[in-house]
Motif scaffolding. Structure first.
Motif, mmCIF file in Angstrom:
data_model
loop_
_atom_site.group_PDB
_atom_site.id
_atom_site.type_symbol
_atom_site.label_atom_id
_atom_site.label_comp_id
_atom_site.label_asym_id
_atom_site.label_seq_id
_atom_site.Cartn_x
_atom_site.Cartn_y
_atom_site.Cartn_z
ATOM 1 N N VAL A 195 0.814 -7.676 12.401
ATOM 2 C CA VAL A 195 1.524 -6.410 12.358
ATOM 3 C C VAL A 195 1.457 -5.742 13.725
ATOM 4 O O VAL A 195 0.368 -5.603 14.296
ATOM 5 C CB VAL A 195 0.937 -5.471 11.279
ATOM 6 N N LYS A 196 2.614 -5.346 14.221
ATOM 7 C CA LYS A 196 2.684 -4.632 15.492
ATOM 8 C C LYS A 196 2.591 -3.130 15.244
ATOM 9 O O LYS A 196 3.204 -2.607 14.314
ATOM 10 C CB LYS A 196 3.991 -4.961 16.212
ATOM 11 N N SER A 197 1.848 -2.466 16.085
ATOM 12 C CA SER A 197 1.691 -1.018 15.946
ATOM 13 C C SER A 197 2.915 -0.306 16.499
ATOM 14 O O SER A 197 3.181 -0.346 17.700
ATOM 15 C CB SER A 197 0.434 -0.546 16.692
ATOM 16 N N ASN A 198 3.661 0.325 15.608
ATOM 17 C CA ASN A 198 4.796 1.165 16.009
ATOM 18 C C ASN A 198 5.086 2.139 14.870
ATOM 19 O O ASN A 198 4.432 2.096 13.818
ATOM 20 C CB ASN A 198 6.032 0.319 16.376
ATOM 21 N N GLU A 199 6.050 3.017 15.060
ATOM 22 C CA GLU A 199 6.341 4.031 14.048
ATOM 23 C C GLU A 199 6.752 3.404 12.726
ATOM 24 O O GLU A 199 6.410 3.899 11.651
ATOM 25 C CB GLU A 199 7.440 4.970 14.555
ATOM 26 N N ARG A 200 7.486 2.291 12.792
ATOM 27 C CA ARG A 200 7.969 1.649 11.566
ATOM 28 C C ARG A 200 6.821 1.074 10.742
ATOM 29 O O ARG A 200 6.762 1.259 9.530
ATOM 30 C CB ARG A 200 8.988 0.551 11.915
ATOM 31 N N SER A 201 5.905 0.383 11.417
ATOM 32 C CA SER A 201 4.799 -0.233 10.676
ATOM 33 C C SER A 201 3.837 0.815 10.136
ATOM 34 O O SER A 201 3.309 0.676 9.016
ATOM 35 C CB SER A 201 4.056 -1.235 11.573
ATOM 36 N N ILE A 202 3.590 1.879 10.896
ATOM 37 C CA ILE A 202 2.708 2.949 10.426
ATOM 38 C C ILE A 202 3.295 3.614 9.188
ATOM 39 O O ILE A 202 2.604 3.862 8.188
ATOM 40 C CB ILE A 202 2.454 3.975 11.537
ATOM 41 N N GLU A 203 4.593 3.889 9.227
ATOM 42 C CA GLU A 203 5.258 4.505 8.081
ATOM 43 C C GLU A 203 5.226 3.577 6.873
ATOM 44 O O GLU A 203 5.005 4.015 5.737
ATOM 45 C CB GLU A 203 6.699 4.863 8.440
ATOM 46 N N PHE A 204 5.416 2.287 7.130
ATOM 47 C CA PHE A 204 5.401 1.335 6.015
ATOM 48 C C PHE A 204 4.027 1.270 5.370
ATOM 49 O O PHE A 204 3.910 1.252 4.134
ATOM 50 C CB PHE A 204 5.814 -0.057 6.478
ATOM 51 N N TYR A 205 2.950 1.224 6.159
ATOM 52 C CA TYR A 205 1.609 1.153 5.577
ATOM 53 C C TYR A 205 1.284 2.423 4.791
ATOM 54 O O TYR A 205 0.602 2.371 3.760
ATOM 55 C CB TYR A 205 0.561 0.878 6.649
ATOM 56 N N SER A 206 1.770 3.560 5.254
ATOM 57 C CA SER A 206 1.579 4.805 4.500
ATOM 58 C C SER A 206 2.312 4.728 3.164
ATOM 59 O O SER A 206 1.772 5.124 2.113
ATOM 60 C CB SER A 206 2.084 6.000 5.310
ATOM 61 N N PHE A 207 3.537 4.205 3.193
ATOM 62 C CA PHE A 207 4.329 4.058 1.973
ATOM 63 C C PHE A 207 3.688 3.050 1.028
ATOM 64 O O PHE A 207 3.612 3.265 -0.188
ATOM 65 C CB PHE A 207 5.747 3.617 2.354
ATOM 66 N N TRP A 208 3.211 1.962 1.580
ATOM 67 C CA TRP A 208 2.554 0.910 0.780
ATOM 68 C C TRP A 208 1.328 1.475 0.079
ATOM 69 O O TRP A 208 1.150 1.288 -1.128
ATOM 70 C CB TRP A 208 2.182 -0.245 1.708
ATOM 71 N N TYR A 209 0.496 2.176 0.833
ATOM 72 C CA TYR A 209 -0.730 2.724 0.253
ATOM 73 C C TYR A 209 -0.416 3.763 -0.825
ATOM 74 O O TYR A 209 -1.049 3.778 -1.891
ATOM 75 C CB TYR A 209 -1.597 3.338 1.352
ATOM 76 N N SER A 210 0.553 4.613 -0.572
ATOM 77 C CA SER A 210 0.903 5.642 -1.571
ATOM 78 C C SER A 210 1.515 5.023 -2.825
ATOM 79 O O SER A 210 1.426 5.611 -3.910
ATOM 80 C CB SER A 210 1.864 6.663 -0.958
ATOM 81 N N SER A 211 2.104 3.835 -2.689
ATOM 82 C CA SER A 211 2.747 3.186 -3.836
ATOM 83 C C SER A 211 1.741 2.721 -4.882
ATOM 84 O O SER A 211 2.133 2.401 -6.014
ATOM 85 C CB SER A 211 3.582 1.989 -3.364
ATOM 86 N N ARG A 212 0.458 2.687 -4.536
ATOM 87 C CA ARG A 212 -0.544 2.293 -5.522
ATOM 88 C C ARG A 212 -0.565 3.257 -6.696
ATOM 89 O O ARG A 212 -0.941 2.883 -7.819
ATOM 90 C CB ARG A 212 -1.929 2.226 -4.865
ATOM 91 N N LEU A 213 -0.153 4.510 -6.451
ATOM 92 C CA LEU A 213 -0.159 5.518 -7.504
ATOM 93 C C LEU A 213 0.954 5.262 -8.513
ATOM 94 O O LEU A 213 0.839 5.638 -9.687
ATOM 95 C CB LEU A 213 -0.007 6.916 -6.893
ATOM 96 N N ARG A 214 2.027 4.622 -8.066
ATOM 97 C CA ARG A 214 3.139 4.306 -8.974
ATOM 98 C C ARG A 214 2.868 3.046 -9.784
ATOM 99 O O ARG A 214 3.516 2.814 -10.810
ATOM 100 C CB ARG A 214 4.433 4.121 -8.173
ATOM 101 N N TYR A 215 1.941 2.219 -9.294
ATOM 102 C CA TYR A 215 1.629 0.961 -9.966
ATOM 103 C C TYR A 215 0.114 0.859 -10.187
ATOM 104 O O TYR A 215 -0.549 0.010 -9.601
ATOM 105 C CB TYR A 215 2.136 -0.220 -9.140
#
Length: 355
Positions: free
Chosen positions: A237-257
């Motif tokens: 994973v490359k550190s950039n705005e897209r990957s940071i936003e995706f990891y935040s979204f991924w982590y928050s998605s645990r609440l939906r599943y």
């Protein structure tokens, strides 16, 4: 008119002598209590495991030279990542708990694979081992210079966490949140589970335009096809705005599943429009180079990594990983003409077989 010079008696006044004697006596009385208090506080901090983790061995040497404490967990993390990083701020990360840290177990096989691989031994200089518990950390600093303690006072991660148990799921989400923090600090990373053996340098087989590249349990033949079944045990994973936003979204998605682990949630959210809106470039890595027990790399002349996936139970993993390492060493011992033979094959999975 000048004043006559004072004559020195050669000894201090009696009042000063009495003060000095009293002060010396007070120090003698207080010193043992100060030492006992400092030792008690130090032991209390260690026993409480409230995340004032010890630095790695390499960091300890630097701290001793500076004569000071690193201050905060964030600063300790920053320093160990800086020490291990490549020129482009890329590090290799793995996680470890006490169950996988015992001598002769998974972590020793993991490090041994780097030493036995083709152009992989130098990559150990860029590996940071993230310890989930105190015993794992203590073992880590015995075998590797770059260790970081990432524990919790909520869940005990030291015991073996079998696949899909609540402890396993919690540990996987702890890992995702930590990897997000690494990206936010400007470090790109290869994350590798410790039950992945490294046989060749993987960098030549990464895609230059991929933000997020992940191994697969099943690869359908196209690096951008979302039907590929991803495996979260290995990713670049490359550190950039897209990957940071995706990891935040991924982590928050645990609440939906609730109750689902990170890998299953990824295989759902990769289809969501929000991921496309972020602009994240996802690439799936071919099992020809990044294989595992689910779908092995068939050609030993190409294999970069092999994962003990599709395998439940620490004993089964260790058994089959040792056989895998024997297969690899046998391959390396062959003359070039035999290495090119298509007849070469892994003897695993055995205990890990799901049949």
């Amino acid at each position: 008119m000048e004043r006559p010079p004072r004559k020195s008696s050669g000894t201090p006044p009696r009042s000063l002598q009495r003060i000095a004697a009293a002060l010396f006596l007070a120090i003698l009385v207080a010193l043992p209590f100060a030492v006992m208090y400092r030792a008690a506080v130090s032991q209390s901090l260690q026993d409480s495991w409230e995340w004032d983790p010890l630095p790695s061995l390499a960091a300890s040497e630097e701290e001793g030279a500076e004569g000071g404490d690193l201050g905060s967990q964030d600063l300790k993390l920053e320093r160990v990542l800086q020490k291990a990083s490549m020129g482009d701020n890329t590090v290799i990360l793995t996680t470890l708990n006490a169950a996988w840290a015992s001598p002769g177990s998974v972590i020793d096989l993991f490090i041994d694979s780097f030493r036995s691989g083709v152009r992989t031994s130098s990559l150990l200089r860029h590996l940071v081992i993230i310890a989930f518990d105190w015993n794992a950390y203590k073992q880590c600093v015995k075998i590797h210079p770059y260790c970081f303690a990432l524990g919790t006072d909520v869940v005990d991660f030291s015991e073996e966490k079998r696949f899909l148990t609540p402890g396993y799921v919690e540990m996987m989400w702890k890992r995702i949140d930590f990897l997000r923090l690494v990206l936010e600090r400007g470090f790109s990373f290869i994350f590798s589970d410790a039950d992945i053996m490294w046989f060749r340098n993987p960098f030549p087989h990464f895609y230059p335009d991929g933000d997020f590249q992940i191994a697969c349990d099943h690869y359908v033949g196209n690096a951008t096809d979302l039907r590929n079944i991803a495996n979260g045990g290995f990713n670049y994973v490359k550190s950039n705005e897209r990957s940071i936003e995706f990891y935040s979204f991924w982590y928050s998605s645990r609440l939906r599943y609730p109750g689902f682990h990170d890998q299953d949630v990824f295989n759902v959210i990769k289809h969501e429009p929000y991921v496309a809106d972020i602009g994240l470039k996802i690439k799936f890595l071919s099992t020809s180079y990044f294989g595992g027990f689910c779908e092995p790399s068939r050609d030993l002349n190409k294999v970069c990594t092999m994962h003990a996936n599709c395998c439940i139970g620490l004993g089964s993993k260790v058994h089959d990983l040792r056989i895998m390492m024997e297969d690899w060493r046998n391959y390396l011992s062959l003359p070039p003409s035999l290495k090119r033979s298509r007849a070469l094959a892994w003897r695993v999975p055995q205990n890990c077989s799901l049949s």
